[in-house]
Write an enzyme that holds these catalytic residues in place. Structure first.
Site, PDB file in Angstrom:
ATOM      1  N   PRO A  14       0.693  -1.218   0.237  1.00  0.00           N
ATOM      2  CG  PRO A  14      -0.099  -1.164   2.262  1.00  0.00           C
ATOM      3  CD  PRO A  14       0.545  -2.248   1.226  1.00  0.00           C
ATOM      4  CE1 TYR A  27       8.668   5.458   3.727  1.00  0.00           C
ATOM      5  CE2 TYR A  27       6.753   7.117   3.362  1.00  0.00           C
ATOM      6  CZ  TYR A  27       7.478   5.872   4.038  1.00  0.00           C
ATOM      7  OH  TYR A  27       6.505   5.498   5.066  1.00  0.00           O
ATOM      8  CG  ASN A  78       8.443  -1.723   0.775  1.00  0.00           C
ATOM      9  OD1 ASN A  78       7.681  -1.793   1.736  1.00  0.00           O
ATOM     10  ND2 ASN A  78       9.034  -0.579   0.473  1.00  0.00           N
ATOM     11  CB  ALA A  81       1.072   0.299   6.482  1.00  0.00           C
ATOM     12  NE  ARG A 111       9.400   6.455   8.942  1.00  0.00           N
ATOM     13  CZ  ARG A 111       8.535   6.119   8.243  1.00  0.00           C
ATOM     14  NH1 ARG A 111       8.648   5.334   7.258  1.00  0.00           N
ATOM     15  NH2 ARG A 111       7.358   6.858   8.247  1.00  0.00           N
TER      16      ARG A 111
HETATM   17  C1  DQA Z   1       7.725   1.308   4.332  1.00  0.00           C
HETATM   18  C2  DQA Z   1       7.847   1.515   5.817  1.00  0.00           C
HETATM   19  C3  DQA Z   1       6.448   1.341   6.284  1.00  0.00           C
HETATM   20  O1  DQA Z   1       6.432   1.569   7.774  1.00  0.00           O
HETATM   21  C4  DQA Z   1       5.544   2.284   5.696  1.00  0.00           C
HETATM   22  O2  DQA Z   1       4.198   1.992   6.381  1.00  0.00           O
HETATM   23  C5  DQA Z   1       5.553   2.324   4.050  1.00  0.00           C
HETATM   24  C6  DQA Z   1       6.820   2.198   3.559  1.00  0.00           C
HETATM   25  C7  DQA Z   1       9.208   1.770   3.612  1.00  0.00           C
HETATM   26  O3  DQA Z   1       9.545   1.302   2.529  1.00  0.00           O
HETATM   27  O4  DQA Z   1      10.040   2.508   4.273  1.00  0.00           O
HETATM   28  O5  DQA Z   1       4.622   2.545   3.763  1.00  0.00           O
HETATM   29  O6  DQA Z   1       7.633  -0.235   4.089  1.00  0.00           O
END
Ligand code: DQA
Length: 152
Positions: A14, A27, A78, A81, A111
């Site tokens: 997501p 990001y 990846n 969340a 984080r």
């Molecule tokens: C993520 C980290 C997650 O906590 C976040 O919800 C994402 C991106 C990352 O690539 O750093 O959507 O997976």
């Protein structure tokens, strides 16, 4: 060591469709398409055929992991969340028994506490976080090496 081509699925969860515009300070400024194109460039070098999938829906991601049985030698995921919550995704990986590397662009451990728990990580070949989009390249190279080392 075999030189057979490996099949690797790259799965993104997501909000990763918004990479490039979504919180670039965290990001990065690259889009998911740019990341996928870069991986495709590396794929021939490491003798891997790639498939790409992104969904914002947990069920669709579970369906995609189930699809890996017999169609992929390994996966890079990846799960966004869902990485912090999805027992369903972990169950799907357990069911198909396809080796995978988990990637996070950001260093989730630096984080919020709710991002520290990684549900899939215990099943992963490796986990890469905090290297930005470069983490996907590291994952691809590392997974290919791992899969070839396992082959007769
Ligand atoms: C993520 C980290 C997650 O906590 C976040 O919800 C994402 C991106 C990352 O690539 O750093 O959507 O997976």
């Amino acid at each position: 060591m075999t030189v057979d081509t490996l099949r690797v699925a790259v799965i993104n969860g997501p909000n990763l469709n918004l990479l490039g515009v979504r919180e670039p300070a965290i990001y990065g400024s690259e889009s998911l398409q740019q990341i996928e194109e870069r991986l495709a460039g590396i794929a021939s070098e490491v003798k891997v055929t790639l498939s790409f999938f992104q969904s914002n829906s947990e069920g669709a991601l579970v369906d995609e992991v189930q699809r890996l049985r017999g169609t992929a030698d390994g996966a890079i995921i990846n799960a966004g969340a869902y990485s912090h919550s999805s027992i369903a995704l972990r169950d799907a990986f357990d069911a198909v028994a396809v080796p995978f590397v988990e990637v996070h662009l950001s260093n989730v451990h630096a984080r919020e506490p709710e991002r520290h728990r990684l549900i899939l990580a215990g099943r992963a070949v490796g986990v890469i976080c905090g290297l930005g989009s470069y983490g996907y390249e590291v994952a691809l190279r590392g997974l290919a090496r791992h899969l070839r080392a396992k082959k007769p």
